[in-house]
Structure formats: structure tokens, C-alpha cells
Design a protein around this motif. Structure first.
Motif, PDB file in Angstrom:
ATOM      1  N   ILE A   1       0.687  -1.105   0.061  1.00  0.00           N
ATOM      2  CA  ILE A   1       0.051  -0.129  -0.007  1.00  0.00           C
ATOM      3  C   ILE A   1       0.857   1.219   0.081  1.00  0.00           C
ATOM      4  O   ILE A   1       0.551   2.222  -0.677  1.00  0.00           O
ATOM      5  N   LEU A   2       1.886   1.223   0.703  1.00  0.00           N
ATOM      6  CA  LEU A   2       2.863   2.359   1.047  1.00  0.00           C
ATOM      7  C   LEU A   2       3.760   2.735  -0.275  1.00  0.00           C
ATOM      8  O   LEU A   2       3.679   3.888  -0.845  1.00  0.00           O
ATOM      9  N   LYS A   3       3.839   1.513  -1.043  1.00  0.00           N
ATOM     10  CA  LYS A   3       4.450   1.596  -2.221  1.00  0.00           C
ATOM     11  C   LYS A   3       3.632   2.255  -3.157  1.00  0.00           C
ATOM     12  O   LYS A   3       4.085   3.184  -4.277  1.00  0.00           O
ATOM     13  N   ARG A   4       2.540   2.166  -3.238  1.00  0.00           N
ATOM     14  CA  ARG A   4       1.691   2.745  -4.438  1.00  0.00           C
ATOM     15  C   ARG A   4       1.191   3.995  -3.890  1.00  0.00           C
ATOM     16  O   ARG A   4       1.140   4.864  -5.071  1.00  0.00           O
ATOM     17  N   VAL A   5       0.821   4.327  -2.708  1.00  0.00           N
ATOM     18  CA  VAL A   5       0.611   5.898  -2.270  1.00  0.00           C
ATOM     19  C   VAL A   5       1.710   6.594  -2.528  1.00  0.00           C
ATOM     20  O   VAL A   5       1.400   7.771  -2.798  1.00  0.00           O
ATOM     21  N   GLU A   6       3.089   6.164  -1.978  1.00  0.00           N
ATOM     22  CA  GLU A   6       4.374   7.442  -2.135  1.00  0.00           C
ATOM     23  C   GLU A   6       4.516   7.970  -3.522  1.00  0.00           C
ATOM     24  O   GLU A   6       4.831   8.930  -3.597  1.00  0.00           O
ATOM     25  N   LYS A   7       3.888   7.316  -4.559  1.00  0.00           N
ATOM     26  CA  LYS A   7       4.124   7.953  -6.098  1.00  0.00           C
ATOM     27  C   LYS A   7       3.308   9.421  -6.029  1.00  0.00           C
ATOM     28  O   LYS A   7       3.970  10.033  -6.644  1.00  0.00           O
ATOM     29  N   ASP A   8       2.242   9.215  -5.463  1.00  0.00           N
ATOM     30  CA  ASP A   8       1.243  10.452  -5.487  1.00  0.00           C
ATOM     31  C   ASP A   8       1.267  11.417  -4.434  1.00  0.00           C
ATOM     32  O   ASP A   8       1.099  12.319  -4.265  1.00  0.00           O
ATOM     33  N   TYR A   9       1.830  10.688  -3.154  1.00  0.00           N
ATOM     34  CA  TYR A   9       1.690  11.263  -2.022  1.00  0.00           C
ATOM     35  C   TYR A   9       3.068  11.242  -1.089  1.00  0.00           C
ATOM     36  O   TYR A   9       3.171  10.521  -0.315  1.00  0.00           O
ATOM     37  N   PRO A  10       4.136  11.839  -1.748  1.00  0.00           N
ATOM     38  CA  PRO A  10       5.290  11.842  -1.080  1.00  0.00           C
ATOM     39  C   PRO A  10       5.437  12.415   0.177  1.00  0.00           C
ATOM     40  O   PRO A  10       4.955  13.228   0.301  1.00  0.00           O
ATOM     41  N   GLY A  11       6.308  11.883   1.080  1.00  0.00           N
ATOM     42  CA  GLY A  11       6.633  12.321   2.587  1.00  0.00           C
ATOM     43  C   GLY A  11       6.676  11.324   3.459  1.00  0.00           C
ATOM     44  O   GLY A  11       7.122  10.215   2.988  1.00  0.00           O
ATOM     45  N   GLN A  12       6.750  11.684   4.712  1.00  0.00           N
ATOM     46  CA  GLN A  12       6.833  10.952   5.837  1.00  0.00           C
ATOM     47  C   GLN A  12       5.647  10.364   6.438  1.00  0.00           C
ATOM     48  O   GLN A  12       4.717  11.030   6.690  1.00  0.00           O
ATOM     49  N   VAL A  13       5.506   8.790   6.485  1.00  0.00           N
ATOM     50  CA  VAL A  13       4.346   8.463   7.090  1.00  0.00           C
ATOM     51  C   VAL A  13       4.522   8.237   8.685  1.00  0.00           C
ATOM     52  O   VAL A  13       5.399   7.894   9.042  1.00  0.00           O
ATOM     53  N   ILE A  14       3.273   9.090   9.248  1.00  0.00           N
ATOM     54  CA  ILE A  14       3.274   9.397  10.618  1.00  0.00           C
ATOM     55  C   ILE A  14       2.394   8.563  11.341  1.00  0.00           C
ATOM     56  O   ILE A  14       2.678   8.311  12.685  1.00  0.00           O
ATOM     57  N   GLU A  15       1.490   7.978  10.626  1.00  0.00           N
ATOM     58  CA  GLU A  15       0.623   7.048  11.375  1.00  0.00           C
ATOM     59  C   GLU A  15      -0.272   5.962  10.430  1.00  0.00           C
ATOM     60  O   GLU A  15      -0.501   6.346   9.335  1.00  0.00           O
ATOM     61  N   THR A  16      -0.514   5.034  10.763  1.00  0.00           N
ATOM     62  CA  THR A  16      -1.227   4.006  10.014  1.00  0.00           C
ATOM     63  C   THR A  16      -2.261   3.129  10.717  1.00  0.00           C
ATOM     64  O   THR A  16      -1.661   2.891  12.070  1.00  0.00           O
ATOM     65  N   GLU A  17      -3.406   2.809  10.359  1.00  0.00           N
ATOM     66  CA  GLU A  17      -4.180   1.940  10.822  1.00  0.00           C
ATOM     67  C   GLU A  17      -5.055   1.121   9.889  1.00  0.00           C
ATOM     68  O   GLU A  17      -4.932   1.488   8.790  1.00  0.00           O
TER      69      GLU A  17
END
Length: 112
Positions: A56-72
């Protein structure tokens, strides 16, 4: 006032303990939509019902780069949804809801 809230918390915890001691799964019966723990997430992943958080993170980072600060990972209306908070490169917090089975972005919100 504080004593009343402490007393209420103790009474609520005692009630939950009593229900749990009777074999009643309080967490499942109390919520239709709920957060999943790592054991449930691993089982769903192994069964092929959801994508891994890594995918999921690999797919998301293409359009939303940055630092992941929380996941649920939550169950919402019978589906599994990853909720992500990302601190973008321009210091904005972006909240995403992603379908855990398909990886489709369902909702985006940007906080100031």
C-alpha cells in the motif's frame, strides 16, 4: 468531578472484565467498525484478503511523497481500509483512506 470519571472508568473496566470472563468477546460485539491488531492483519494478509502495508505504501508514495506518521487498519462497513497520515514535503498532513484489498484510494483530506 475527577473522582466521578475515575469511578466510571473503574466500573466500566470491571464490567468489561466480567463480560470477558463469561466468554463474551466485548470488542467484537461493541463495534461494527473497528481497528484490527497485527495478528488479525497478518491473518488477512496470509489469506489474500488484503494487501500488505508495504505494498500500500509503495503505491501511495508515488502520488503522496512524504513521511508516514500514522497507519491503521480498520474494518469499515464490511470492508478493510488502511488509514494513513503522511507529512508531506511542504509540511502538510495528508490523511488517506485506502481500500486494503485493492489499493484504491478512497478518500483524501489535507490538514493545515
Amino acid at each position: 468531578m475527577r473522582n466521578k470519571s475515575v469511578l466510571f472508568s473503574l466500573l466500566a473496566a470491571g464490567g468489561i472484565g466480567i463480560l470477558a470472563s463469561q466468554g463474551i468477546d466485548v470488542m467484537d460485539s461493541a463495534r461494527a467498525d473497528d481497528k484490527l491488531d497485527y495478528k488479525e492483519a497478518r491473518e488477512l494478509r496470509q489469506q489474500g484478503k488484503i494487501l500488505s502495508l508495504q505494498e500500500i505504501l509503495k503505491r501511495v508514495e508515488k502520488d503522496y511523497p512524504g513521511q508516514v506518521i500514522e497507519t491503521e487498519l480498520e474494518r469499515e462497513h464490511g470492508s478493510y481500509v488502511y488509514e494513513l497520515e503522511i507529512l508531506s514535503d511542504n509540511d502538510r498532513v495528508i490523511e488517506l483512506e485506502v481500500d486494503a484489498a485493492s489499493g484504491e484510494i478512497l478518500k483524501t483530506e489535507e490538514e493545515e
